[in-house]
Design a protein around this motif. Structure first.
Motif, short mmCIF file in Angstrom:
data_model
loop_
_atom_site.label_atom_id
_atom_site.label_comp_id
_atom_site.label_asym_id
_atom_site.label_seq_id
_atom_site.Cartn_x
_atom_site.Cartn_y
_atom_site.Cartn_z
N HIS A 1 -7.63 19.87 3.51
CA HIS A 1 -6.68 18.78 3.77
C HIS A 1 -6.88 18.21 5.18
O HIS A 1 -5.94 18.03 5.95
CB HIS A 1 -5.23 19.25 3.60
CG HIS A 1 -4.95 19.84 2.24
ND1 HIS A 1 -5.23 19.17 1.07
CD2 HIS A 1 -4.42 21.04 1.87
CE1 HIS A 1 -4.89 19.91 0.04
NE2 HIS A 1 -4.40 21.06 0.50
N ASN A 2 -8.18 18.02 5.52
CA ASN A 2 -8.56 17.35 6.76
C ASN A 2 -8.21 18.13 8.02
O ASN A 2 -8.08 17.54 9.11
CB ASN A 2 -7.92 15.95 6.85
CG ASN A 2 -8.42 15.04 5.75
OD1 ASN A 2 -9.59 15.10 5.36
ND2 ASN A 2 -7.54 14.18 5.21
N ARG A 3 -8.13 19.43 7.91
CA ARG A 3 -7.96 20.23 9.12
C ARG A 3 -8.64 21.58 8.93
O ARG A 3 -8.76 22.09 7.81
CB ARG A 3 -6.48 20.41 9.47
CG ARG A 3 -5.68 21.26 8.53
CD ARG A 3 -4.21 21.27 8.91
NE ARG A 3 -3.44 22.15 8.04
CZ ARG A 3 -3.22 23.44 8.31
NH1 ARG A 3 -3.73 23.99 9.41
NH2 ARG A 3 -2.50 24.19 7.47
N ILE B 1 -12.62 23.69 6.03
CA ILE B 1 -11.75 22.52 6.22
C ILE B 1 -10.97 22.28 4.93
O ILE B 1 -11.56 22.19 3.84
CB ILE B 1 -12.59 21.28 6.60
CG1 ILE B 1 -13.39 21.56 7.88
CG2 ILE B 1 -11.70 20.06 6.77
CD1 ILE B 1 -14.37 20.47 8.23
#
Length: 873
Positions: free
Chosen positions: A251-253, A249
């Motif tokens: 940057h939140n993805r 993961i």
């Protein structure tokens, strides 16, 4: 003029120095030209091995994490018994051991070329080398704000750019001060200017790993580290973690999903990406697991995806079936909502079967005891063993393949054991003679048939003959010459001269030790003696009987007595060849005639044989039959040598052989040269071996035990009394020498020891006296005088039982007549022994005993008086 010249010289020198310092004015370095004229850039002036730049705090943290990880692995290997289930589960999970071994390390490789997609960040080192007609070297460190500082250019922002983008930006900036600067590798020559840009020491990045791992947390790792490297630091997925869906993961993805089975089974994974700062690695809980047991190359618990078939799982994850696996049927144990159930899978549906989570798949081995084409031949053939049915379809062909029948085979009945169609065993018998003569049909065979060929010898009793008496024994060597079986009887009975001289003469008759020679029967057991050990006696008259043995050998047709004796090792010199007995079993072949039944139990034949066992006219023609017993007697005039020992004061002490059976003491002393001047004939004694058999010893022991039980005040040393090897005989040597052949001139026996001491000058006083010692002999002294010399009696002295032991072994005790006591006369070398009183009981017990006796006496007197009065009336 001179000043002008000096000024011009200084100016030229200054210009040259300035030209060397300025990059764009430096001369071409011809040393960097190759032999072909192509320019070769110089290596960086400050080249060094690439390292990871750790902050001090990061270094301490990483070391502590590594130490904690190793410590945790050690503790995991030392779990208590309550955690045995967890240990066993972890051992089964496929791939778990790779992340939890203490020996291996999965660190990122720092020696590789810089990846093109590498993102530069703070603390990275960028190395710039400029070569060509001008040279320069830069070590640029990216500061926390993402800039690198270049002299005469200033700050250049590089953070967040890939290494390729950094190269393009730096060349663009450097070309402002280096005219014509190009990227290295494009049309290089010595007249151009080129820049080579590479990554030097690298930074650390912070990555967080969470979920079902052994050691979750935040780690500082090199910027070249990949997901797999961080997983190793964290101990990998734990017993509940997934190996198939590990998420990276950023940057939140989710930017990548890693399947560790690709790395474990194929060695690579396309989704194993480089780690960036502040990345998160998430390991979730497994979704589906199955267990493979039995005959696969790698057993264990495997995590499977919903689309993976069982055939794919076995071949790719478990390495495939082993060679001895039973592939036609696979057994599966599955959990339902309420219970378990079994599923049997055929081999043709493995590539379409989708296992469910929790399935236990068992692959059994093939039946090792079962063959599809095996035949077995057992018994009297030259090559017994197993054969194939295809090459030996019939009995005749099979027996030919087995080398044919041996000479001792029983051809009248060959047995075939077969398993019938109803699985019941069947027996088929064949006459091999008829089969070979084609008078009967050949038998077709079936798989697992067993053919038994019996031996003629197995169908009859084992025939033996037995040899007794005066034989030497036989030595037989096996075919491979590696072992020797040696048969020998006990040897002649002689005493050790060394033992005789030392006075430690053994009582047992000893056997001559012939190395590796032992008498062995047909069954390999040791041959036994003619008489039992209990009945053996050490008497010299029985020495020939003691050494005779009983030897059992196999019977051979037309064997004579001489043949049997040869197999028994030949005759001893003591054998009597003129008197041989054969004891044969009485055989009643018919019972029709009752008159033939009588009391005879054996037939006995007596005859002479050749002394040297040669085949001549004197040889016997008597042929032996099974179970004959042959006895070779001892010659009546044959005797083994007998020896006695003379010790002490004679002219020639030592061991002497007896010449006659009736040789006396005076005869042997005459051969020894007579007594010398120091001899004390009055003290001479004769030691004789105790002539007692084992049965007599046993009987004597039982008698002594009974005496001790009946008399509580008697203490007898039974072992010393029974097992005594010698007994002392008191002799009168003076009379024996003065009257040869008289009463005191005794006959000598085998093993006797005649001990003639020196003349003693003392008398020994022992026992219950105050000071036991030896006292000078005085002819006028009596017993009491010597006891006084030893301090007198003690309170426990038994004066009535004093006895004297004379030096010749004879004993005399004190005699009592009324109130008078007569003591024995004391001679030189005698020993006065004062025994100890025997305590019968306590004083109170004695009083009670006396009162009981008196009461009984008074009662008897009263009864007599009453009887007299009654008679008088």
């Amino acid at each position: 003029m001179k000043k002008i010249l000096i000024t011009i010289f200084v100016l030229i020198y200054t210009i040259n120095v300035w030209a060397q310092l300025m990059p764009f004015n430096s001369p071409i370095n011809t040393a960097n030209q190759g032999t072909n004229g192509i320019y070769q850039p110089k290596s960086p002036s400050k080249s060094a091995r690439r390292e990871v730049i750790y902050a001090p705090k990061e270094r301490v943290t990483n070391d502590s994490i590594s130490n904690a990880r190793l410590s945790s692995i050690q503790k995991a290997n030392e779990l208590t018994k309550s955690d045995t289930a967890i240990i066993n589960l972890r051992k089964k999970i496929f791939g778990y051991s790779i992340f939890n071994n203490k020996g291996g390390t999965f660190e990122p490789n720092l020696k590789i070329a810089t990846p093109q997609n590498y993102v530069v960040g703070p603390d990275d080192e960028i190395i710039v080398d400029i070569n060509g007609y001008s040279e320069e070297h830069y070590n640029l460190i990216v500061n926390p704000d993402g800039f690198v500082k270049i002299n005469k250019i200033g700050n250049v922002y590089v953070a967040g750019l890939t290494i390729e983008e950094v190269k393009a930006r730096l060349i663009k900036k450097l070309s402002t001060i280096f005219v014509g600067l190009k990227k290295a590798g494009t049309n290089m020559s010595s007249t151009n200017l080129y820049a080579s840009i590479s990554l030097g020491n690298i930074r650390t990045v912070s990555v967080t790993i969470q979920g079902e791992v052994s050691f979750p947390g935040t780690y500082s790792v090199p910027s070249l580290a990949r997901v797999f490297n961080v997983l190793y630091l964290a101990g990998g997925p734990n017993e509940n973690g997934t190996f198939r869906e590990i998420q990276l993961i950023r940057h939140n993805r989710v930017i990548s999903t890693i399947d560790l089975y690709d790395i474990l089974t194929q060695g690579y994974s396309k989704n194993d990406m480089l780690i960036h700062d502040q990345d998160i690695i998430k390991v979730g809980v497994y979704k589906s697991r199955i267990e493979l047991k039995g005959k696969v190359k790698k057993t264990g618990i495997f995590e499977v995806l919903p689309t993976e078939k069982l055939d794919f799982i076995i071949n790719n994850f478990a390495g495939g079936f082993t060679e001895d696996a039973f592939k036609d049927k696979v057994k599966i144990t599955r959990f339902t909502n309420t219970e378990r159930k079994l599923i049997d899978l055929n081999a043709d549906v493995l590539n379409s079967f989708l296992p469910k989570s929790g399935d236990i798949i068992q692959i059994d081995p093939i039946n090792f005891d079962r063959f599809e084409n095996r035949l077995e031949v057992i018994g009297e053939v030259f090559r017994p063993g197993v054969f194939s049915l295809e090459n030996n379809p019939t009995l005749k062909k099979l027996l030919q393949s087995a080398g044919g029948l041996k000479e001792n085979a029983f051809v009248g009945r060959i047995n075939i054991q077969r398993l019938g169609d109803d699985l019941n065993p069947q027996s088929i018998s064949v006459n091999f003679t008829d089969l070979m003569a084609n008078t009967s049909k050949d038998i077709p065979l079936k798989r697992e048939d067993k053919i038994y060929v019996y031996s003629k010898l197995d169908l009859r009793e084992t025939y033996t003959v037995t040899l007794h008496g005066e034989i030497n024994g036989t030595r037989e060597t096996n075919k491979d010459k590696n072992k020797q079986r040696t048969n020998i009887t006990n040897s002649e009975n002689i005493e050790s001269p060394k033992d005789n001289l030392s006075g430690n003469l053994e009582s047992d008759v000893k056997d001559l030790d012939v190395s590796t020679n032992r008498a062995v029967n047909i069954d390999g057991t040791e041959a036994v003696s003619e008489i039992s050990e209990e009945l053996k006696s050490n008497n010299a008259a029985n020495s020939l009987l003691n050494r005779q043995v009983k030897l059992t050998l196999p019977f051979i047709e037309k064997m004579t007595v001489e043949d049997l004796i040869l197999k028994g090792g030949g005759l001893r010199e003591s054998a009597a060849t003129g008197y041989v007995e054969v004891v044969r079993r009485k055989k009643n072949t018919s019972i029709d005639n009752k008159d033939l039944i009588n009391s005879q139990i054996a037939e006995i034949a007596k005859f002479s044989i050749s002394k040297n066992l040669e085949l001549d006219k004197s040889s016997s023609t008597f042929e032996l039959e099974p179970f004959d017993e042959v006895f070779v007697r001892s010659s009546p005039n044959y005797e083994l040598q007998q020896f006695i020992t003379i010790k002490g004061q004679v002219f020639y002490p030592g061991i002497y052989g007896l010449e006659k059976k009736d040789e006396r003491i005076s005869d042997i002393l005459s051969r020894a040269g007579g007594l010398n001047r120091q001899a004390f004939p009055e003290g001479a004694k004769l030691l004789r071996i105790s002539q007692i058999s084992e049965s007599e010893k046993k009987q004597k022991t039982e008698q002594l035990a009974e005496i001790q039980d009946n008399f509580s005040n008697v203490n007898i040393n039974k072992e010393k009394a029974v097992v005594s090897k010698h007994e002392t005989i008191g002799i009168d040597l003076v009379d024996a020498l003065n009257n040869p052949g008289g009463v005191n001139d005794l006959f000598l026996n085998e093993g006797d020891i005649l001990d003639i001491p020196r003349e003693p000058q003392t008398v020994k006083v022992t026992g219950e006296v105050l000071y036991p010692n030896s006292v000078k002999f005085t002819s006028s002294f009596g017993v009491k005088d010597y006891i006084s010399q030893a301090g007198g009696f003690t309170s426990s002295s038994a004066r009535k039982r004093i006895y004297v032991l004379y030096s010749n072994g004879s004993v005399k005790r004190a005699k009592n007549l009324l109130f008078l006591r007569f003591y024995p006369k004391i001679a030189k070398g005698a020993e006065i022994i004062v025994p100890q009183k025997v305590k019968v009981g306590s004083t109170s017990q004695q009083i009670v005993s006396i009162v009981s006796v008196l009461t009984g006496t008074v009662t008897s007197i009263i009864g007599i008086i009453t009887l007299i009065k009654a008679t008088a009336q």
